[in-house]
Design a protein around this motif. Structure first.
Motif, short mmCIF file in Angstrom:
data_model
loop_
_atom_site.label_atom_id
_atom_site.label_comp_id
_atom_site.label_asym_id
_atom_site.label_seq_id
_atom_site.Cartn_x
_atom_site.Cartn_y
_atom_site.Cartn_z
N ILE A 197 -92.08 -31.99 -47.69
CA ILE A 197 -93.02 -31.05 -47.71
C ILE A 197 -93.01 -30.00 -48.78
O ILE A 197 -93.71 -30.61 -49.55
CB ILE A 197 -90.69 -29.92 -47.80
N GLY A 198 -93.65 -28.17 -48.28
CA GLY A 198 -94.69 -27.70 -48.82
C GLY A 198 -93.75 -27.09 -50.16
O GLY A 198 -92.70 -26.96 -50.44
N TYR A 199 -94.54 -26.80 -51.01
CA TYR A 199 -94.27 -26.63 -52.14
C TYR A 199 -93.29 -24.56 -51.92
O TYR A 199 -92.27 -24.98 -52.68
CB TYR A 199 -95.42 -25.86 -53.22
N GLY A 200 -93.91 -24.69 -51.53
CA GLY A 200 -92.37 -23.05 -51.20
C GLY A 200 -91.80 -23.03 -49.99
O GLY A 200 -90.68 -22.61 -50.08
N ASP A 201 -91.03 -24.42 -49.80
CA ASP A 201 -89.97 -25.23 -48.63
C ASP A 201 -88.72 -25.11 -50.32
O ASP A 201 -88.72 -25.70 -51.25
CB ASP A 201 -89.60 -26.11 -47.96
N SER A 202 -87.16 -25.33 -50.00
CA SER A 202 -86.52 -25.41 -50.57
C SER A 202 -85.93 -26.85 -50.61
O SER A 202 -86.19 -27.68 -49.39
CB SER A 202 -85.38 -24.47 -49.75
N MET A 203 -85.73 -27.58 -51.82
CA MET A 203 -86.21 -29.32 -51.71
C MET A 203 -84.86 -29.51 -51.17
O MET A 203 -83.86 -30.35 -51.05
CB MET A 203 -86.46 -29.34 -53.05
N GLN A 204 -83.97 -28.18 -51.21
CA GLN A 204 -82.55 -28.71 -51.72
C GLN A 204 -81.69 -28.27 -50.19
O GLN A 204 -81.34 -29.60 -49.49
CB GLN A 204 -81.37 -27.33 -52.33
N GLN A 205 -82.44 -28.04 -49.00
CA GLN A 205 -81.93 -27.66 -48.10
C GLN A 205 -82.14 -29.01 -47.41
O GLN A 205 -81.80 -29.52 -46.49
CB GLN A 205 -83.45 -26.51 -47.63
N SER A 237 -97.86 -31.80 -51.38
CA SER A 237 -96.63 -30.77 -50.91
C SER A 237 -95.34 -31.92 -51.93
O SER A 237 -96.04 -32.70 -53.06
CB SER A 237 -96.71 -32.43 -49.15
N VAL A 238 -94.31 -31.96 -51.90
CA VAL A 238 -93.01 -32.24 -51.96
C VAL A 238 -92.33 -33.33 -51.20
O VAL A 238 -91.53 -33.51 -50.38
CB VAL A 238 -92.05 -31.32 -52.46
N GLY A 239 -92.21 -34.93 -52.06
CA GLY A 239 -91.98 -35.70 -51.48
C GLY A 239 -90.64 -35.86 -51.77
O GLY A 239 -90.68 -36.08 -52.32
N ILE A 240 -89.65 -36.26 -50.39
CA ILE A 240 -87.92 -35.69 -50.29
C ILE A 240 -87.58 -37.31 -49.14
O ILE A 240 -87.55 -37.49 -48.37
CB ILE A 240 -87.77 -34.64 -49.74
N GLY A 241 -87.18 -37.51 -50.83
CA GLY A 241 -86.30 -39.32 -50.30
C GLY A 241 -85.44 -39.80 -49.95
O GLY A 241 -84.39 -38.80 -50.09
N LEU A 242 -84.54 -40.69 -48.62
CA LEU A 242 -84.05 -40.77 -48.43
C LEU A 242 -83.23 -42.07 -48.47
O LEU A 242 -84.75 -43.20 -47.61
CB LEU A 242 -83.80 -39.91 -46.76
N ARG A 243 -81.93 -42.81 -48.74
CA ARG A 243 -82.32 -44.31 -48.92
C ARG A 243 -80.89 -44.50 -48.15
O ARG A 243 -79.62 -44.08 -48.31
CB ARG A 243 -82.30 -44.67 -50.56
N VAL A 244 -81.14 -45.23 -47.32
CA VAL A 244 -79.78 -46.11 -46.52
C VAL A 244 -79.18 -47.13 -46.27
O VAL A 244 -80.53 -47.57 -46.74
CB VAL A 244 -79.47 -45.13 -45.21
#
Length: 285
Positions: A197-205, A237-244
């Motif tokens: 995601i972009g550096y200006g976007d919310s990581m929590q969201q 970008s900021v990498g947001i990971g998901l593990r399932v």
């Protein structure tokens, strides 16, 4: 007075000129007990070898640790070994020196082993694969060279089918001497997705969106629970990971669906997935 062959001893037969048929008849009369004993040993030995080899094959086939191929192979070894014992026993009935025969067979086996060491290496590796069972027919495996589904395991080669439909035959020694990843052995697998995601976007969201997608999919297991986290800080970008975690049978379809759903959901809520960017600063001389 004429002599009959039945009246002759072996020593006397050497001194009297007999026909070939008379000599054979004299030999049969002299060695009849040895011949009967040898025939009895031969018949009983062959029957016993067949019975024991079949019994061994049935016993090995009942065990989960032995494939049908290895059970048949070991039973044949038992049968041939018993045949060799029967042959040596029969020859000893006629006074044949069996020590020299055993030594000759040993030398022959050594020569054949040296000439076929590559083939015997494949056989030994095939036996180890069938006994240790790093994979079985129907499982998917990954090696240094390919990813494929096992079609058949033989004593010399293993036959595989790649996911693109190509047929592969691999010598067992090559498979046994390299790391093998079994894609189906464990009942569950973990899938990891990283979305930038972009550096200006919310990581929590972004984390909440990914967790929501995981919780809405019935194929995602509750234990271990899904995890969302900041995986990396990249150049653009900021990498947001998901593990399932999911059942192994659901892994591939789940990975496709979650990846597509993540892109669609990020677009819906206004989270950007930026292209690589570079900032260029012009400095005047």
């Amino acid at each position: 007075m004429a002599l009959l062959a039945s009246d002759l001893t072996p020593d006397l037969a050497q001194a009297v000129d007999l026909t070939f048929a008379q000599s054979i008849w004299l030999w049969l009369q002299t060695n009849i007990m040895q011949i009967i004993g040898a025939i009895a040993v031969l018949v009983i030995g062959l029957l016993l070898a067949s019975f024991l080899s079949r019994a061994a094959e049935r016993a090995l086939a009942k065990s989960d640790r032995f494939e049908p191929t290895i059970a048949a192979f070991l039973s044949n070894i038992i049968k041939y070994a018993l045949w060799a014992v029967v042959l040596v026993t029969v020859l000893s009935q006629f006074g044949v020196e069996t020590t020299s025969i055993i030594a000759a067979l040993g030398g022959m086996a050594l020569a054949v082993g040296l000439a076929l060491q590559g083939t015997l290496s494949n056989v030994a590796s095939g036996v180890m694969i069938l006994v240790q069972r790093p994979f079985v027919v129907g499982e998917g495996i990954q090696t240094n060279d390919f990813t494929a589904v096992v079609q058949r395991i033989g004593l010399f080669t293993t036959e595989l089918k790649q996911f693109d439909g190509l047929y592969v035959m691999v010598p067992n020694s090559e498979l046994w001497n390299q790391p093998i990843i079994n894609l189906n052995r464990n009942p569950t697998r973990r899938f990891e997705l990283v979305v930038g995601i972009g550096y200006g976007d919310s990581m929590q969201q972004a984390r909440e969106v990914l967790l929501g997608l995981a919780e809405a999919d019935e194929r995602v297991l509750d234990d271990p629970a899904p995890q969302a986290f900041v995986a990396s800080l990249d150049d653009s970008s900021v990498g947001i990971g998901l593990r399932v975690w999911s059942a192994t049978s659901d892994y591939l379809a789940l990975s496709w669906d979650l990846t597509e759903a993540a892109k669609a959901k990020f677009d819906e809520v206004g989270l950007s997935i930026p292209f690589p960017q570079r900032e260029i600063t012009m400095v005047q001389a």
